[in-house]
Enzyme design. Sequence first.
Site, short mmCIF file in Angstrom:
data_model
loop_
_atom_site.label_atom_id
_atom_site.label_comp_id
_atom_site.label_asym_id
_atom_site.label_seq_id
_atom_site.Cartn_x
_atom_site.Cartn_y
_atom_site.Cartn_z
N GLY A 91 0.82 -1.21 0.00
CA GLY A 91 0.00 0.00 0.00
C GLY A 91 0.84 1.26 0.00
O GLY A 91 0.46 2.28 0.57
N ASP A 122 -0.84 6.70 4.04
CA ASP A 122 0.10 6.23 5.07
C ASP A 122 1.39 5.72 4.46
O ASP A 122 2.48 5.94 4.99
CB ASP A 122 -0.55 5.14 5.91
CG ASP A 122 -1.69 5.67 6.77
OD1 ASP A 122 -2.01 6.86 6.67
OD2 ASP A 122 -2.27 4.87 7.53
N ASP A 169 0.13 -7.58 -5.83
CA ASP A 169 -1.25 -7.47 -5.37
C ASP A 169 -1.44 -8.35 -4.16
O ASP A 169 -0.88 -9.46 -4.09
CB ASP A 169 -2.21 -7.88 -6.49
CG ASP A 169 -3.64 -7.42 -6.21
OD1 ASP A 169 -4.32 -8.09 -5.39
OD2 ASP A 169 -4.06 -6.42 -6.79
N LEU A 199 0.14 -2.11 4.92
CA LEU A 199 -0.82 -1.01 4.89
C LEU A 199 -1.85 -1.16 3.78
O LEU A 199 -2.80 -0.39 3.70
CB LEU A 199 -0.08 0.33 4.70
CG LEU A 199 1.12 0.60 5.62
CD1 LEU A 199 1.68 1.99 5.36
CD2 LEU A 199 0.75 0.43 7.09
N TYR A 243 -14.37 -8.89 -2.20
CA TYR A 243 -13.05 -8.35 -2.52
C TYR A 243 -12.36 -7.84 -1.26
O TYR A 243 -11.17 -8.08 -1.04
CB TYR A 243 -13.19 -7.22 -3.54
CG TYR A 243 -11.89 -6.53 -3.86
CD1 TYR A 243 -10.95 -7.13 -4.70
CD2 TYR A 243 -11.59 -5.28 -3.33
CE1 TYR A 243 -9.75 -6.50 -4.99
CE2 TYR A 243 -10.40 -4.65 -3.62
CZ TYR A 243 -9.48 -5.27 -4.45
OH TYR A 243 -8.28 -4.63 -4.73
N THR A 264 -7.60 -1.15 12.64
CA THR A 264 -8.45 0.02 12.49
C THR A 264 -9.43 0.15 13.65
O THR A 264 -9.85 -0.86 14.23
CB THR A 264 -9.24 -0.06 11.17
OG1 THR A 264 -10.26 0.95 11.16
CG2 THR A 264 -9.93 -1.42 11.03
N GLU A 289 -12.38 0.77 13.25
CA GLU A 289 -13.65 0.19 12.80
C GLU A 289 -13.88 -1.21 13.40
O GLU A 289 -14.98 -1.74 13.31
CB GLU A 289 -13.69 0.12 11.28
CG GLU A 289 -13.77 1.48 10.60
CD GLU A 289 -15.12 2.16 10.76
OE1 GLU A 289 -16.13 1.43 10.95
OE2 GLU A 289 -15.18 3.39 10.71
N TYR A 324 -15.73 -4.12 5.80
CA TYR A 324 -14.36 -3.69 6.03
C TYR A 324 -13.91 -4.04 7.45
O TYR A 324 -12.85 -4.63 7.66
CB TYR A 324 -14.25 -2.17 5.80
CG TYR A 324 -12.94 -1.58 6.25
CD1 TYR A 324 -11.76 -1.82 5.54
CD2 TYR A 324 -12.87 -0.76 7.38
CE1 TYR A 324 -10.56 -1.28 5.96
CE2 TYR A 324 -11.68 -0.21 7.79
CZ TYR A 324 -10.52 -0.47 7.08
OH TYR A 324 -9.33 0.08 7.49
N LYS A 327 -11.08 -6.81 8.63
CA LYS A 327 -9.95 -6.36 9.44
C LYS A 327 -9.88 -7.10 10.77
O LYS A 327 -8.80 -7.23 11.37
CB LYS A 327 -10.06 -4.85 9.68
CG LYS A 327 -9.60 -4.00 8.51
CD LYS A 327 -8.09 -4.06 8.34
CE LYS A 327 -7.57 -3.02 7.38
NZ LYS A 327 -6.09 -3.01 7.29
N HIS A 379 -7.09 8.89 10.81
CA HIS A 379 -5.97 9.81 10.64
C HIS A 379 -6.01 10.35 9.22
O HIS A 379 -6.17 9.61 8.26
CB HIS A 379 -4.64 9.15 10.97
CG HIS A 379 -4.44 7.80 10.40
ND1 HIS A 379 -5.14 6.69 10.83
CD2 HIS A 379 -3.64 7.36 9.40
CE1 HIS A 379 -4.76 5.63 10.14
NE2 HIS A 379 -3.85 6.01 9.25
#
Length: 373
Positions: free
Chosen positions: A11, A16, A66, A88, A103, A135, A137, A159, A163, A189
């Site tokens: 990432g 980030d 990927d 990341l 995905y 995260t 979340e 998401y 995670k 952030h």
Amino acid sequence: MADQKVAFITGVTGQDGAYLSEFLLKKGYKVHGLKRRSSLFNTDRIDHLYQDPHVDNQNFILHYGDMTDSTNLTRLIQKIQPDEIYNLAAMSHVRVSFEMPEYVADVDGIGTLRILEAVRLLGLEKKTRIYQASTSELYGKIQEVPQKESTPFYPRSPYGVAKIYAYWITVNYREAYNMFACNGILFNHESPIRGETFVTRKTTRAISRIALGLQDKFYLGNLDAKRDWGHAKDYVRMMWMILQADEPEDWVIATGKSTTVRDFVRMAFAEVGVSIVFEGDGINEKAFVESCSNEKYQIPLGQEVLSIDERYYRPTEVDLLIGDATKAKEKLGWECQYELSDLVKDMMQSDLKLMLKGQYLEEGGYRTMNYYE
């Protein structure tokens, strides 16, 4: 340089990844970054770090890859032999994750497993330290205020669910194989290079255009949502600190202060001398210009500048996120160097400059934003 540390950042083209690359390069690291192949250039955030592959002693090297390709990831880690991996990479837009849940599970969840398993299969458990980007979340439907390392998780989006798998598989590999693998549970952030479809950047970008007379209004979803917003520069510094600790642990990184989306909008308008007033409730709420004290920006009094669009609401909302970073402060000495007011000023000044430079043009070059917030 024989003792030069080597980092591998997945990432790397994201917010980030860009800040972390810059941070590590200044510390003398050799940085390898993973980027997805695209027919368009997608390296804007890291172009200033680019080094021609034909020069000797490169310290910033990009690789195509990927998170869905385990063979590719294993080959790269074997080639790079990193001292530190910062994972990341993710499809990180919460609202969009409802539209593409499979995905998100593959990239954000199983992608983390692919990194961990590659390190194990290559026999790098003792050499390579791994940072996993977790995260806030994860907390979703909050069970405790504020949220800390021991707070139970209750994710409210595909998401967040993906995670949570990444979080626990990181813990599992740490305990099963004695790997130095850590989760950084980072609360929201932001920065001037935040993606344009995220609510903070969408807001500062739109307000800059309104101030310059390039558009009249913009649309958001839930203005009552409360978030713990910090500056990405503070948070990438903590990512590095986590991997320099004596023992692998999991860490909450947050400012400990919560702000509504509505108040973030107010703060952003204030940066161009505009005071707004909100009228109505729920999906009928709107914001109007109450006063304008900056002569540079001639926004008519009473102009409607913000409306609500139901499409920007999440099917299951996360109402309040506020983190407790006491552990990080006491054990690692981490502190925020930026206040929210500094962040808003930084983002607004940057977007105003971008608009004035004509980066977004009404004719031919301007990309109309029809995405989720």
